[in-house]
Enzyme design. Structure first.
Site, PDB file in Angstrom:
ATOM      1  N   THR A   1      39.303  31.517  38.908  1.00 23.47           N
ATOM      2  CA  THR A   1      38.914  30.993  40.215  1.00 23.47           C
ATOM      3  C   THR A   1      39.934  29.943  40.650  1.00 23.47           C
ATOM      4  OG1 THR A   1      36.612  31.456  39.715  1.00 23.47           O
ATOM      5  CG2 THR A   1      37.023  29.948  41.530  1.00 23.47           C
ATOM      6  N   GLY A   2      40.753  30.342  41.616  1.00 26.13           N
ATOM      7  CA  GLY A   2      41.949  29.586  41.954  1.00 26.13           C
ATOM      8  C   GLY A   2      41.721  28.136  42.326  1.00 26.13           C
TER       9      GLY A   2
ATOM     10  N   ASP B   1      45.426  30.012  43.862  1.00 23.73           N
ATOM     11  CA  ASP B   1      46.398  29.261  43.053  1.00 23.73           C
ATOM     12  C   ASP B   1      47.693  30.026  42.808  1.00 23.73           C
ATOM     13  OD1 ASP B   1      44.732  31.049  41.545  1.00 23.73           O
ATOM     14  OD2 ASP B   1      45.636  30.241  39.731  1.00 23.73           O
TER      15      ASP B   1
ATOM     16  N   ARG C   1      41.910  31.942  53.254  1.00 22.19           N
ATOM     17  CA  ARG C   1      41.852  31.199  51.985  1.00 22.19           C
ATOM     18  C   ARG C   1      43.092  31.522  51.148  1.00 22.19           C
ATOM     19  NH1 ARG C   1      41.857  32.940  46.303  1.00 22.19           N
ATOM     20  NH2 ARG C   1      40.655  31.443  45.111  1.00 22.19           N
TER      21      ARG C   1
ATOM     22  N   THR D   1      45.196  33.138  35.886  1.00 21.77           N
ATOM     23  CA  THR D   1      44.210  33.969  36.576  1.00 21.77           C
ATOM     24  C   THR D   1      42.838  33.331  36.423  1.00 21.77           C
ATOM     25  OG1 THR D   1      43.074  36.103  36.633  1.00 21.77           O
ATOM     26  CG2 THR D   1      44.059  35.476  34.524  1.00 21.77           C
TER      27      THR D   1
ATOM     28  N   THR E   1      43.881  39.972  38.912  1.00 18.51           N
ATOM     29  CA  THR E   1      45.184  39.378  39.245  1.00 18.51           C
ATOM     30  C   THR E   1      46.183  39.756  38.166  1.00 18.51           C
ATOM     31  OG1 THR E   1      44.206  37.530  40.398  1.00 18.51           O
ATOM     32  CG2 THR E   1      46.325  37.104  39.350  1.00 18.51           C
TER      33      THR E   1
HETATM   34  N1  ASP Z   1      43.448  33.217  40.732  1.00 16.26           N
HETATM   35  C1  ASP Z   1      43.187  34.171  41.764  1.00 16.26           C
HETATM   36  C2  ASP Z   1      42.785  33.443  43.014  1.00 16.26           C
HETATM   37  O1  ASP Z   1      41.985  32.531  42.940  1.00 16.26           O
HETATM   38  C3  ASP Z   1      42.120  35.162  41.419  1.00 16.26           C
HETATM   39  C4  ASP Z   1      42.190  35.751  40.043  1.00 16.26           C
HETATM   40  O2  ASP Z   1      43.001  35.381  39.230  1.00 16.26           O
HETATM   41  O3  ASP Z   1      41.396  36.633  39.783  1.00 16.26           O
HETATM   42  O4  ASP Z   1      43.222  33.816  44.064  1.00 16.26           O
END
Ligand code: ASP
Length: 363
Positions: free
Chosen positions: A282-283, A260, A257, A280, A229
């Site tokens: 796991t959203g 964040d 889905r 960045t 990201t």
């Molecule tokens: N935060 C991003 C999401 O969950 C993924 C990432 O930052 O790698 O969509």
């Protein structure tokens, strides 16, 4: 009934402040000057911080060529943002310029090079926010928009809305003459191969009966998530903050889905009253913990220094929940920070003199 909101705010603030080791007054700037400028003899404090994703990024897995490519990509993005800031441009434009560069770079999980969802398609989210007005724009679940951050900016400036999703967002984008691409533009060979590997591993796991109903995302091959990201936060010479984030989300996410990044206050937030943040990781954890806004609330209401506020959310609150990821943040005094609780995060900073710092691993 009328007393509840009045009571709820102080309680929430007390709870937020309790997460931090100790509250101190933030550093102050001379009152008569815009925050990004400098008094005689002082260094100007404007600048920019960017990230290109956090995750399992270790020295052992990294080849010198790959590391050089990431560093070059981050530097190009920093220079694009800096060019805007140096000529007195707006932090909002600098953030967009830097993110556009990374969206066009297939190394990063945004725009070209976005990871694929469970159906094998790219599905992208992005948001941008102007700290001087609290204006914000975001898009989620777009499949053909070459630069989702630019569409988010148009949602902010050319529509009465903050957030648009899927087909409706793309219809609006076409009306605004946003550049669209066929799916083949976004899908790179490494992303397709990574998706195939994860699909194979997941089907082995499902066949063995393990994890089919797991409430947590079924990331059987964590390294395959390949975070990448992109995000940027900036303070311009007029003292205005801005933040933006753009992503393909998490690999193998369900169709529909939303992460964040496009949720104002979760993965993206900017306010001149506090700070600018892009996240960045796991959203789902960043949404549940309203990470970006929580950090800014600690700064604004808890009078906590930026680095301490960011650490208390990323290194304590998220860690307690196994919420993996990191953030970049900047305040109006030009203080900045980039905590992450993963093994690495692609990240870079450029100061008012144009001095660049790029890091990937834990130091
Ligand atoms: N935060 C991003 C999401 O969950 C993924 C990432 O930052 O790698 O969509």
């Amino acid at each position: 009934m009328m007393n509840i909101p009045r009571l709820a705010l102080p309680l929430a603030l007390a709870a937020l402040a309790a997460c931090a080791p100790s509250a101190q007054a933030p550093a102050s700037t001379p009152a008569a000057l815009p925050a990004g400028s400098a008094a005689y003899g002082q260094e100007p404090r404007w600048g920019m911080v960017i990230h290109g994703g956090a995750g399992t990024i270790t020295r052992e897995q990294m080849t010198p060529e790959r590391e050089a490519a990431y560093r070059a990509g981050l530097e190009r993005a920093l220079r694009a943002g800096y060019a805007v800031l140096q000529r007195g441009g707006r932090s909002l434009d600098a953030v967009q310029a830097a993110i556009n560069v990374m969206e066009d770079d297939s190394l990063f999980n945004a725009g070209r090079g976005a990871v694929l969802n469970a159906e094998g398609h790219p599905e992208m989210d992005a948001a941008i926010m102007d700290g001087s007005t609290l204006a914000a724009g975001s898009v989620a679940g777009v499949h053909h928009v070459r630069n989702p951050i630019s569409l988010a900016r148009l949602v902010m400036e050319k529509s009465p809305h903050v957030m648009m999703i899927g087909d409706g967002a793309e219809v609006f984008g076409r009306q605004q003459n946003v550049r669209m691409e066929d799916e083949s533009y976004f899908i790179t060979a490494p992303r397709r191969a990574s998706w195939e590997r994860q699909r194979a591993a997941d089907s082995v796991r499902a066949a063995s009966g393990r994890g089919a109903m797991a409430p947590e995302p079924a990331y059987s091959v964590p390294d395959e998530r390949k975070f990448g990201t992109v995000g940027a936060v900036a303070l311009d010479q007029a003292g205005n903050l801005a933040a933006g984030t753009s992503t393909g989300g998490t690999q193998m996410k369900r169709y529909g889905r939303v992460g964040d990044a496009p949720i104002i206050g979760a993965g993206t937030y900017a306010s001149n009253s506090s700070c600018a943040v892009s996240a960045t990781g796991t959203g789902e954890y960043f949404i549940r913990n309203t990470v970006a806004r929580s950090i800014c609330a600690l700064v604004e209401y808890g009078h906590m220094p930026l680095a301490q506020a960011a650490d208390s959310v990323v290194m304590r609150q998220l860690v307690r929940q196994n919420g993996d990821g990191g953030i970049i943040a900047m305040d109006r005094q030009g203080n900045w920070t980039w905590p992450f609780n993963t093994s690495g995060m692609y990240r870079g900073h450029i100061d008012a003199r144009g001095a660049i710092q790029i890091q990937i691993f834990k130091q």
